[in-house]
Write an enzyme that holds these catalytic residues in place. Structure first.
Site, PDB file in Angstrom:
ATOM      1  N   GLY A 184       0.975  -1.050   0.007  1.00  0.00           N
ATOM      2  CA  GLY A 184       0.049  -0.030   0.144  1.00  0.00           C
ATOM      3  C   GLY A 184       0.952   1.223   0.055  1.00  0.00           C
ATOM      4  O   GLY A 184       2.210   1.284  -0.203  1.00  0.00           O
ATOM      5  N   ASP A 222      -0.054  -9.014   1.145  1.00  0.00           N
ATOM      6  CA  ASP A 222      -0.967  -8.005   0.662  1.00  0.00           C
ATOM      7  C   ASP A 222      -1.921  -8.801  -0.010  1.00  0.00           C
ATOM      8  O   ASP A 222      -1.629  -9.793  -0.682  1.00  0.00           O
ATOM      9  CB  ASP A 222      -0.243  -6.812  -0.172  1.00  0.00           C
ATOM     10  CG  ASP A 222      -1.004  -5.490  -0.166  1.00  0.00           C
ATOM     11  OD1 ASP A 222      -0.348  -4.620   0.318  1.00  0.00           O
ATOM     12  OD2 ASP A 222      -2.115  -5.623  -0.747  1.00  0.00           O
ATOM     13  N   ASP A 239      -5.170 -12.756   2.180  1.00  0.00           N
ATOM     14  CA  ASP A 239      -5.823 -11.932   3.108  1.00  0.00           C
ATOM     15  C   ASP A 239      -5.822 -12.234   4.465  1.00  0.00           C
ATOM     16  O   ASP A 239      -5.727 -13.531   4.615  1.00  0.00           O
ATOM     17  CB  ASP A 239      -7.385 -12.022   2.595  1.00  0.00           C
ATOM     18  CG  ASP A 239      -8.399 -11.087   3.296  1.00  0.00           C
ATOM     19  OD1 ASP A 239      -8.952 -10.231   2.617  1.00  0.00           O
ATOM     20  OD2 ASP A 239      -8.420 -11.230   4.415  1.00  0.00           O
ATOM     21  N   SER A 263      -4.652   6.212  13.539  1.00  0.00           N
ATOM     22  CA  SER A 263      -5.014   7.204  13.019  1.00  0.00           C
ATOM     23  C   SER A 263      -5.469   8.234  13.834  1.00  0.00           C
ATOM     24  O   SER A 263      -5.948   8.386  14.925  1.00  0.00           O
ATOM     25  CB  SER A 263      -6.314   6.921  11.970  1.00  0.00           C
ATOM     26  OG  SER A 263      -6.669   8.226  11.346  1.00  0.00           O
ATOM     27  N   TYR A 275     -14.708   4.075  10.252  1.00  0.00           N
ATOM     28  CA  TYR A 275     -13.174   3.862   9.818  1.00  0.00           C
ATOM     29  C   TYR A 275     -12.687   4.132  11.022  1.00  0.00           C
ATOM     30  O   TYR A 275     -11.881   3.521  11.533  1.00  0.00           O
ATOM     31  CB  TYR A 275     -12.726   4.729   8.794  1.00  0.00           C
ATOM     32  CG  TYR A 275     -11.346   4.806   8.781  1.00  0.00           C
ATOM     33  CD1 TYR A 275     -10.741   5.790   9.352  1.00  0.00           C
ATOM     34  CD2 TYR A 275     -10.415   3.827   8.385  1.00  0.00           C
ATOM     35  CE1 TYR A 275      -9.501   6.201   9.239  1.00  0.00           C
ATOM     36  CE2 TYR A 275      -8.947   3.822   8.467  1.00  0.00           C
ATOM     37  CZ  TYR A 275      -8.737   5.291   9.006  1.00  0.00           C
ATOM     38  OH  TYR A 275      -7.055   5.303   8.968  1.00  0.00           O
ATOM     39  N   LYS A 281     -10.351   1.665  14.271  1.00  0.00           N
ATOM     40  CA  LYS A 281      -9.152   2.021  14.617  1.00  0.00           C
ATOM     41  C   LYS A 281      -9.201   2.252  16.139  1.00  0.00           C
ATOM     42  O   LYS A 281      -8.285   1.618  16.653  1.00  0.00           O
ATOM     43  CB  LYS A 281      -8.569   3.324  13.802  1.00  0.00           C
ATOM     44  CG  LYS A 281      -8.245   3.395  12.452  1.00  0.00           C
ATOM     45  CD  LYS A 281      -7.059   2.387  12.222  1.00  0.00           C
ATOM     46  CE  LYS A 281      -6.760   2.363  10.680  1.00  0.00           C
ATOM     47  NZ  LYS A 281      -5.721   1.206  10.562  1.00  0.00           N
ATOM     48  N   ASN A 327     -10.037  10.509  -2.573  1.00  0.00           N
ATOM     49  CA  ASN A 327     -10.804  11.117  -1.459  1.00  0.00           C
ATOM     50  C   ASN A 327     -10.085  12.261  -0.951  1.00  0.00           C
ATOM     51  O   ASN A 327     -10.507  13.054  -0.423  1.00  0.00           O
ATOM     52  CB  ASN A 327     -11.140   9.982  -0.266  1.00  0.00           C
ATOM     53  CG  ASN A 327     -12.042   8.787  -0.863  1.00  0.00           C
ATOM     54  OD1 ASN A 327     -13.188   9.175  -1.160  1.00  0.00           O
ATOM     55  ND2 ASN A 327     -11.455   7.471  -0.749  1.00  0.00           N
ATOM     56  N   ASN A 328      -8.832  11.854  -0.856  1.00  0.00           N
ATOM     57  CA  ASN A 328      -7.825  12.882   0.132  1.00  0.00           C
ATOM     58  C   ASN A 328      -7.537  13.865  -1.021  1.00  0.00           C
ATOM     59  O   ASN A 328      -7.415  13.981  -2.309  1.00  0.00           O
ATOM     60  CB  ASN A 328      -6.748  12.136   0.476  1.00  0.00           C
ATOM     61  CG  ASN A 328      -7.016  11.015   1.587  1.00  0.00           C
ATOM     62  OD1 ASN A 328      -6.482   9.928   1.593  1.00  0.00           O
ATOM     63  ND2 ASN A 328      -7.879  11.205   2.661  1.00  0.00           N
ATOM     64  N   LEU A 329      -6.981  15.009  -0.215  1.00  0.00           N
ATOM     65  CA  LEU A 329      -6.663  16.396  -0.906  1.00  0.00           C
ATOM     66  C   LEU A 329      -5.561  16.428  -1.677  1.00  0.00           C
ATOM     67  O   LEU A 329      -5.700  16.802  -2.900  1.00  0.00           O
ATOM     68  CB  LEU A 329      -6.568  17.424   0.294  1.00  0.00           C
ATOM     69  CG  LEU A 329      -6.311  18.994  -0.373  1.00  0.00           C
ATOM     70  CD1 LEU A 329      -7.510  19.459  -1.210  1.00  0.00           C
ATOM     71  CD2 LEU A 329      -5.600  19.778   0.859  1.00  0.00           C
TER      72      LEU A 329
HETATM   73  C1  WQD Z   1      -7.858  17.070   3.913  1.00  0.00           C
HETATM   74  C2  WQD Z   1      -8.708  18.516   3.853  1.00  0.00           C
HETATM   75  C3  WQD Z   1     -11.041  18.414   3.728  1.00  0.00           C
HETATM   76  C4  WQD Z   1     -10.703  16.650  -0.497  1.00  0.00           C
HETATM   77  C5  WQD Z   1      -8.494  11.585   6.081  1.00  0.00           C
HETATM   78  C6  WQD Z   1      -8.855  10.390   6.928  1.00  0.00           C
HETATM   79  C7  WQD Z   1      -7.820  10.144   7.657  1.00  0.00           C
HETATM   80  C8  WQD Z   1      -6.428   9.832   6.909  1.00  0.00           C
HETATM   81  C9  WQD Z   1      -6.251  10.914   5.939  1.00  0.00           C
HETATM   82  C10 WQD Z   1      -6.448   7.439   6.819  1.00  0.00           C
HETATM   83  C11 WQD Z   1     -10.020  18.560   4.754  1.00  0.00           C
HETATM   84  C12 WQD Z   1     -10.294  19.041   2.411  1.00  0.00           C
HETATM   85  C13 WQD Z   1     -10.300  17.212   0.861  1.00  0.00           C
HETATM   86  C14 WQD Z   1     -11.222  17.641  -1.338  1.00  0.00           C
HETATM   87  C15 WQD Z   1     -11.248  19.417   0.269  1.00  0.00           C
HETATM   88  N1  WQD Z   1      -6.670   8.627   6.354  1.00  0.00           N
HETATM   89  N2  WQD Z   1     -10.743  18.601   1.075  1.00  0.00           N
HETATM   90  N3  WQD Z   1     -11.359  18.864  -1.107  1.00  0.00           N
HETATM   91  O1  WQD Z   1     -10.256  14.097   6.065  1.00  0.00           O
HETATM   92  O2  WQD Z   1      -8.232  15.087   7.205  1.00  0.00           O
HETATM   93  O3  WQD Z   1      -8.155  12.539   6.824  1.00  0.00           O
HETATM   94  O4  WQD Z   1      -7.476  11.309   5.311  1.00  0.00           O
HETATM   95  O5  WQD Z   1      -6.019   7.227   8.015  1.00  0.00           O
HETATM   96  O6  WQD Z   1      -8.071   8.845   8.671  1.00  0.00           O
HETATM   97  O7  WQD Z   1      -9.969  11.014   7.886  1.00  0.00           O
HETATM   98  O8  WQD Z   1      -7.802  14.157   4.620  1.00  0.00           O
HETATM   99  O9  WQD Z   1      -7.352  14.895   2.547  1.00  0.00           O
HETATM  100  O10 WQD Z   1      -9.518  14.033   2.903  1.00  0.00           O
HETATM  101  O11 WQD Z   1      -8.966  16.256   3.809  1.00  0.00           O
HETATM  102  O12 WQD Z   1     -11.501  20.547   0.359  1.00  0.00           O
HETATM  103  O13 WQD Z   1     -11.479  17.218  -2.566  1.00  0.00           O
HETATM  104  O14 WQD Z   1      -8.917  18.937   2.699  1.00  0.00           O
HETATM  105  O15 WQD Z   1     -12.398  19.027   3.687  1.00  0.00           O
HETATM  106  O16 WQD Z   1     -10.026  19.885   5.323  1.00  0.00           O
HETATM  107  P1  WQD Z   1      -8.551  14.184   6.102  1.00  0.00           P
HETATM  108  P2  WQD Z   1      -8.305  14.783   3.290  1.00  0.00           P
END
Ligand code: WQD
Length: 347
Positions: A10, A31, A58, A124, A148, A152, A197-199
């Protein structure tokens, strides 16, 4: 003797495998490729020139899991295998509880059976919930707000009960803040299935033209520019935190001792976009949309305990995080595309 890294292909697993090999450890990975690719194994070898043992399995498959412990002398385990999408967990809670909790219980039962009682666990910052006051220390109240994060937190409670039942265990939960970036070589990085999903990966895919524009989830938070603030740390710094944690559990200490892995600095969404624009040299289009359910306004770590007790602190700054993330995106527009087939000898 060797260190077993679960979920070793990962995003976190690959970078942790590289740094464990660089530190001179023999490692065994497994993995199930549910959110990773076999090509990662080739890239780990490419950047380290070191061999490793790999099993495709798995962790809920007891028979195949036992083979790992029968065929290798495992010293300790770094447990990274797990599902990690907050949004998905809300829609599929049972999938997350089965994988993250039942899978972990199966793993630690097998560890106990083979007398392996040293464990570094991927936890986390989401275990701190909505009320945590920043900077967040390990003594902050624990309160999960989604399946999630609850998975944890529940695993951390299981591990604390395990230690109470058997004081020989040495367990370190590492509470990650926001891992971003990629290996400096540009050969390993974050490759989320589908739309990120992440920024950070979302920003780099917009900059690369794979996605049309950023959606900023709310600009009416109680922050200087109204957008959410997070503690972003380089994935290589995070990986090095695991090396330090393994050193600690191998030192003979016992107990369950959690550590935050964060920089102690917070950056807003707009600051992240601006930092990437500086590195990439072009405008990143965005629009402001509604807040994302479950998001907190501000989340960043008090990292002093990890520095004092593990001898770990983040070394890489925001510019390096953005540079390495962009290099990965440019060099691997479609992630780990490869015709690399996993040879039979590795399964
Ligand atoms: C960061 C900021 C969003 C995407 C999550 C999990 C955490 C860890 C990391 C596993 C926030 C904003 C995001 C987008 C945006 N994962 N954003 N537009 O939510 O802090 O943490 O990922 O361990 O457990 O909860 O990270 O990168 O999703 O968001 O505005 O398209 O960016 O609102 O403020 P997050 P994120």
């Amino acid at each position: 003797m060797a260190i077993l890294i679960t979920g070793g292909c990962g995003f976190i697993g690959a970078h942790t495998s590289v740094e464990m090999l660089n530190a001179g450890y023999d490692i065994v990975l497994f993995d199930n490729f549910s959110n990773s690719q076999p090509e990662v194994l080739r890239r780990i070898y490419e950047v380290t020139n070191e061999n490793l043992q790999f099993y495709q399995l798995d962790m809920r498959d007891k028979e195949r899991l036992e083979k790992v412990f029968m065929e290798n002398r495992i010293d300790a385990v770094i447990h990274l295998a797990g599902l990690k999408a907050v949004g998905e967990s809300i829609h599929l809670p049972l999938k997350y509880y089965d994988n993250n909790i039942n899978g972990t219980v199966t793993l630690i039962e097998m560890m106990k059976k083979h007398n392996v009682k040293k464990l570094v666990f991927s936890s986390s910052a989401t275990v701190y919930g909505l009320k945590a006051q920043v900077p967040i220390s390990e003594s902050s109240p624990l309160e999960a707000t989604n399946p999630y994060g609850r998975s944890k937190l529940m695993v951390e409670e299981i591990l604390r009960d395990l230690y109470i039942s058997d004081n020989e265990w040495s367990i370190i939960p590492l509470r990650y803040f926001n891992p971003v970036g990629a290996h400096q070589s540009g050969r390993l990085g974050e490759y989320p299935n589908g739309t990120p999903n992440n920024l950070a990966p979302y920003i780099t895919q917009v900059a690369a033209g794979k996605l049309r524009e950023m959606s900023i989830f709310g600009n009416n938070y109680p922050t200087p520019d109204g957008t959410g603030i997070r503690d972003y740390l380089h994935v290589t710094d995070l990986a090095l935190g695991h090396v330090k944690a393994i050193e600690k559990v191998m030192s003979g200490v016992t107990g369950v001792n959690a550590y935050n892995l964060g920089t102690g600095k917070g950056y807003s969404v707009l600051e992240m976009i601006q930092a990437f624009e500086q590195i990439i040299g072009k405008h990143i289009p965005y629009s402001i949309v509604d807040r994302r359910p479950g998001d907190v306004a501000i989340c960043y770590a008090d990292p002093t305990k990890a520095k004092a007790e593990l001898g770990w602190e983040a070394q890489k700054g925001l510019e390096e995080m953005c540079m390495d993330a962009w290099r990965w995106q440019v060099n691997n527009p479609n992630g780990y595309e490869s015709s690399f087939e996993l040879e039979r000898s590795w399964v």
